[in-house]
Motif scaffolding. Structure first.
Motif, PDB file in Angstrom:
ATOM      1  N   UNK A   1       0.858  -1.192   0.000  1.00  0.00           N
ATOM      2  CA  UNK A   1       0.000   0.000   0.000  1.00  0.00           C
ATOM      3  C   UNK A   1       0.891   1.238   0.000  1.00  0.00           C
ATOM      4  N   UNK A   2       0.706   2.146  -0.948  1.00  0.00           N
ATOM      5  CA  UNK A   2       1.602   3.323  -1.041  1.00  0.00           C
ATOM      6  C   UNK A   2       1.641   4.126   0.253  1.00  0.00           C
ATOM      7  N   UNK A   3       2.842   4.501   0.645  1.00  0.00           N
ATOM      8  CA  UNK A   3       3.028   5.288   1.861  1.00  0.00           C
ATOM      9  C   UNK A   3       2.440   6.687   1.723  1.00  0.00           C
ATOM     10  N   UNK A   4       2.254   7.134   0.480  1.00  0.00           N
ATOM     11  CA  UNK A   4       1.687   8.469   0.248  1.00  0.00           C
ATOM     12  C   UNK A   4       0.298   8.601   0.858  1.00  0.00           C
ATOM     13  N   UNK A   5      -0.463   7.507   0.873  1.00  0.00           N
ATOM     14  CA  UNK A   5      -1.806   7.560   1.456  1.00  0.00           C
ATOM     15  C   UNK A   5      -1.738   7.845   2.954  1.00  0.00           C
ATOM     16  N   UNK A   6      -0.803   7.189   3.637  1.00  0.00           N
ATOM     17  CA  UNK A   6      -0.649   7.413   5.074  1.00  0.00           C
ATOM     18  C   UNK A   6      -0.140   8.818   5.361  1.00  0.00           C
ATOM     19  N   UNK A   7       0.806   9.296   4.548  1.00  0.00           N
ATOM     20  CA  UNK A   7       1.340  10.638   4.752  1.00  0.00           C
ATOM     21  C   UNK A   7       0.267  11.694   4.538  1.00  0.00           C
TER      22      UNK A   7
ATOM     23  N   UNK B   1      -4.440  15.320   9.687  1.00  0.00           N
ATOM     24  CA  UNK B   1      -4.688  15.218  11.121  1.00  0.00           C
ATOM     25  C   UNK B   1      -5.155  13.862  11.600  1.00  0.00           C
ATOM     26  N   UNK B   2      -5.101  12.863  10.752  1.00  0.00           N
ATOM     27  CA  UNK B   2      -5.549  11.534  11.154  1.00  0.00           C
ATOM     28  C   UNK B   2      -4.426  10.822  11.899  1.00  0.00           C
ATOM     29  N   UNK B   3      -4.751  10.226  13.037  1.00  0.00           N
ATOM     30  CA  UNK B   3      -3.757   9.508  13.833  1.00  0.00           C
ATOM     31  C   UNK B   3      -3.476   8.127  13.276  1.00  0.00           C
ATOM     32  N   UNK B   4      -2.535   7.424  13.916  1.00  0.00           N
ATOM     33  CA  UNK B   4      -2.145   6.108  13.430  1.00  0.00           C
ATOM     34  C   UNK B   4      -3.301   5.104  13.494  1.00  0.00           C
TER      35      UNK B   4
ATOM     36  N   UNK C   1      -2.910  11.282   4.990  1.00  0.00           N
ATOM     37  CA  UNK C   1      -3.827  11.195   6.126  1.00  0.00           C
ATOM     38  C   UNK C   1      -3.243  11.870   7.355  1.00  0.00           C
ATOM     39  N   UNK C   2      -1.941  11.731   7.569  1.00  0.00           N
ATOM     40  CA  UNK C   2      -1.302  12.389   8.710  1.00  0.00           C
ATOM     41  C   UNK C   2      -1.347  13.908   8.549  1.00  0.00           C
TER      42      UNK C   2
END
Length: 274
Positions: free
Chosen positions: A163-169, A175-178, A171-172
Motif C-alpha cells: 500500500x503506497x506510503x503516500x496515502x498514510x502521509x 490530522x488523522x492519527x495512526x 492522512x497524517x
C-alpha cells in the motif's frame, strides 16, 4: 506470453487431471457414505452405491452429540478468527508502517519462531493456561489467538507494504492519527489479505485436534475434530457411519473454500508484490 492451441489443450488437460486427482478422494468419501454396510464390505471399489442410503447421515448425527460439537467448533473458529485478525493486523501495521528502534530485529525474531514446532511450546502453554484458569474451557483455544501468529503477521505485513506510503502521509497531514490510518485506510484496502488470514485460521481451528486433546477433558466442550476421534473409537465396526460423519466434517470446509476462493486467491497472489 500467448499459448497456441496445442499448448492450451495440454494445459487444460493437465489442470483437469490435477482436479480429478484432488477431488477423487472427496467423491469416493461422499458416495461411499451413502452405501449400506453390506455393500461397503462386498463391493468397496464401486464408486456409486446400488442403494442410496441417505439415512446414514441421520444415524451418524444421532449416534453422537453432533450439534453440541458443531456449536463448540463454530465458537472456537469464530473466536480464533476474530483474535487472529485483530492481533495480527495490528502487529503487521506496526512492523510495516511505523518506524521504531529494533523493528527489523524483532521481526526477524518473530519469523524465527515459525521454526519452533508446536510440541516445543505445548507444555508451557498448558501450564500457563491452567494457571490462569482456562484449562478445560473453550477460552483455552481462543485466548491465545489474541496474542498473534507469526505466519499471519508476516502475510499481512507483506501486503501492507504494497500500500503506497503516500496515502498514510496524506492522512497524517489531514490530522488523522495512526489508529485512524490503520482502521480507515489500511484495513479497507487489505480485505483480500485479511480474508485470507481469516480463512487460514478458520480451517486451522476447524481441523485442530492436538489443542483440544491437550486442553479439554469435558466431553461437553469437545469440538468436531476431537469428537470425531471419539466417535471412531466407539463405532469402529460401523464403516457407513464413520464415512458419513467424516463427510459431515469435511463438507463445510469444501463449501467455504468454493465461496471464498476468489478472495483467497487474490490475497495470496498480491501478497508481497510492490
Amino acid at each position: 506470453m500467448k499459448l497456441n492451441l496445442a499448448e492450451k489443450v495440454l494445459a487444460y488437460a493437465a489442470l483437469l487431471l490435477a482436479a480429478v486427482l484432488l477431488a477423487g478422494p472427496l467423491a469416493i468419501l461422499f458416495f461411499s457414505s451413502l452405501k449400506t454396510p453390506a455393500e461397503i464390505q462386498s463391493n468397496p471399489h464401486a464408486l456409486l452405491p446400488q442403494i442410496w442410503r441417505w439415512e446414514n447421515y441421520g444415524d451418524a448425527v444421532t449416534a453422537m452429540p453432533f450439534f453440541l460439537y458443531l456449536r463448540n467448533t463454530l465458537l472456537i473458529c469464530l473466536g480464533s478468527v476474530i483474535g487472529t485478525v485483530i492481533s495480527c493486523s495490528m502487529a503487521a501495521y506496526a512492523f510495516s508502517k511505523l518506524q521504531w528502534p529494533g523493528r527489523n530485529l524483532l521481526f526477524g525474531v518473530l519469523i524465527g519462531t515459525m521454526l519452533l514446532p508446536w510440541h516445543v511450546t505445548m507444555i508451557p502453554r498448558f501450564l500457563l493456561l491452567r494457571e490462569v484458569g482456562l484449562y478445560n474451557t473453550l477460552g483455552a483455544l481462543i485466548v491465545p489467538t489474541f496474542l498473534g501468529d507469526a505466519f499471519s503477521i508476516f502475510l499481512l505485513r507483506q501486503f501492507f507494504r504494497t500500500i503506497p506510503e503516500d496515502l498514510s502521509e496524506a492522512a497524517r497531514i489531514d490530522g488523522l492519527g495512526e489508529w485512524g490510518i490503520f482502521w480507515r485506510i489500511i484495513l479497507p484496502l487489505s480485505k483480500p489479505a485479511v480474508a485470507t488470514v481469516a480463512l487460514f485460521q478458520f480451517i486451522a481451528a476447524w481441523n485442530d485436534f492436538s489443542g483440544p486433546l491437550l486442553l479439554l477433558s469435558d466431553k461437553r466442550n469437545f469440538p468436531l475434530a476431537y469428537g470425531l476421534e471419539q466417535f471412531v473409537s466407539s463405532y469402529s465396526d460401523q464403516t457407513h457411519l464413520l464415512l458419513a460423519a467424516a463427510t459431515l466434517f469435511t463438507l463445510p470446509i469444501v463449501i467455504l473454500f468454493f465461496l471464498t476462493q476468489r478472495t483467497f486467491l487474490k490475497g495470496i497472489a498480491t501478497t508481497g508484490l510492490k
